[in-house]
Design an enzyme around this catalytic site. Structure first.
Site, mmCIF file in Angstrom:
data_model
loop_
_atom_site.group_PDB
_atom_site.id
_atom_site.type_symbol
_atom_site.label_atom_id
_atom_site.label_comp_id
_atom_site.label_asym_id
_atom_site.label_seq_id
_atom_site.Cartn_x
_atom_site.Cartn_y
_atom_site.Cartn_z
ATOM 1 C CG ASN A 1 -1.229 3.612 3.069
ATOM 2 O OD1 ASN A 1 -0.692 4.216 3.997
ATOM 3 N ND2 ASN A 1 -2.387 2.970 3.196
ATOM 4 C CE LYS B 1 -1.547 -0.509 4.257
ATOM 5 N NZ LYS B 1 -2.243 -1.768 4.140
ATOM 6 C CG HIS C 1 -6.690 2.209 3.975
ATOM 7 N ND1 HIS C 1 -6.706 1.027 4.664
ATOM 8 C CD2 HIS C 1 -5.779 2.065 2.983
ATOM 9 C CE1 HIS C 1 -5.836 0.188 4.110
ATOM 10 N NE2 HIS C 1 -5.257 0.797 3.080
ATOM 11 C CD GLU D 1 -6.057 -0.017 -0.931
ATOM 12 O OE1 GLU D 1 -4.882 -0.193 -1.266
ATOM 13 O OE2 GLU D 1 -6.385 0.366 0.198
ATOM 14 N N GLY E 1 -2.334 -6.827 2.132
ATOM 15 C CA GLY E 1 -1.331 -7.397 3.035
ATOM 16 C C GLY E 1 -1.375 -8.907 3.142
ATOM 17 C CB SER F 1 -1.105 -8.476 -2.549
ATOM 18 O OG SER F 1 -1.476 -8.777 -1.205
HETATM 19 P P1 13P Z 1 -0.558 -4.018 0.551
HETATM 20 O O1 13P Z 1 0.072 -3.493 -0.716
HETATM 21 O O2 13P Z 1 0.423 -4.251 1.654
HETATM 22 O O3 13P Z 1 -1.439 -5.197 0.265
HETATM 23 O O4 13P Z 1 -1.523 -2.855 1.099
HETATM 24 C C1 13P Z 1 -2.410 -2.243 0.231
HETATM 25 C C2 13P Z 1 -2.975 -1.046 0.896
HETATM 26 O O5 13P Z 1 -3.705 -1.159 1.858
HETATM 27 C C3 13P Z 1 -2.592 0.254 0.386
HETATM 28 O O6 13P Z 1 -3.417 1.256 0.907
#
Ligand code: 13P
Length: 239
Positions: A10, A12, A94, A164, A170, A202
């Site tokens: 993802n 983002k 999400h 998640e 993050g 993460s």
């Molecule tokens: P990170 O891998 O940066 O923690 O993000 C996870 C996420 O939100 C994937 O959709």
């Protein structure tokens, strides 16, 4: 051999044409019977990625869709439109959408239904916040979100559930193996549909093998580490 793991990136709100082309070129060499790879770039790059990857096994997904097929919803994108561009998947619910756009689980279910009607696989995200976890409510929150976010039309073929935990996204704080095992077992038990279950939060090259081989972990949903081709490949190769 066990079923191939699903490795989803993802991106983002990251990626411009030049840096994305480099990343995708590096990923296109990735091929293994052990995993299937899906990239979810920003909507602006979906067309380019579908074109660049047309001769590869890589699949492309959207990061969100509207619950309606079309209409007066300025700035939104429908599931049909994603399908039209060649997407196979779309992420819905999400935590960043739930948090910043105040999306409810009922809206997430409506988006997942729209995705199914368009012929897309919905990756439905659920997960508790730090405060909910600290209050000992993680299991309840995950169960509630699961029950309310997965529409009746969900099947094993059109739905993926992504756990998640919001506090792990993050932050560099990955959930412990025991936490992941516990929540994934709960999702497996409570889910009316036998969907694949992904972990996200993460994930990186150094922790992917441990996570991917836990019971009831069918793959991973990766944010930050999916923006570096070598790191994302390291995660996939841990499958
Ligand atoms: P990170 O891998 O940066 O923690 O993000 C996870 C996420 O939100 C994937 O959709």
């Amino acid at each position: 051999m066990s079923a191939p793991k699903l490795i989803v990136g993802n991106w983002k709100m990251n990626g411009l044409t030049a840096d994305s082309k480099q990343r995708v070129d590096a990923l296109m060499a990735a091929k293994s019977a052990a995993f299937n790879m899906v990239l979810c770039p920003p909507a602006t790059l979906i067309n380019a990625l579908n074109w660049w990857t047309k001769d590869s096994a890589l699949k492309i997904g959207g990061q969100d869709c509207h619950a309606q097929a079309s209409g007066a919803f300025t700035g939104n994108i429908s599931a049909q439109m994603l399908k039209d561009l060649g997407c196979t998947h779309v992420i819905v619910g999400h935590s960043e959408r739930r948090q910043y756009h105040k999306e409810t689980s009922a809206e997430v279910a409506a988006k997942a239904k729209a995705a199914h009607e368009a012929g897309l696989i919905a990756i439905i995200c659920i997960g508790e916040t730090d405060a909910e976890r600290t209050a000992g409510r993680a299991n309840d929150v995950v169960s509630e979100q699961l029950a309310a976010s997965v529409p009746d039309c969900a099947t094993v073929d059109n739905t993926v559930i992504a756990y998640e935990p919001v506090w792990a996204i993050g932050t560099g704080k990955v959930a412990s193996s025991d936490d992941i095992k516990g929540i994934h077992a709960l999702i497996r038990e409570k889910s009316v549909v036998k969907a694949q279950i992904l972990y996200g939060g993460s994930v990186k090259g150094s922790n992917a093998a441990e996570i991917l081989h836990l019971p009831n972990v069918d793959g991973v949903l990766v944010g930050g580490a999916s923006l570096k081709a070598d790191e994302f490949l390291a995660i996939a190769n841990a499958a």
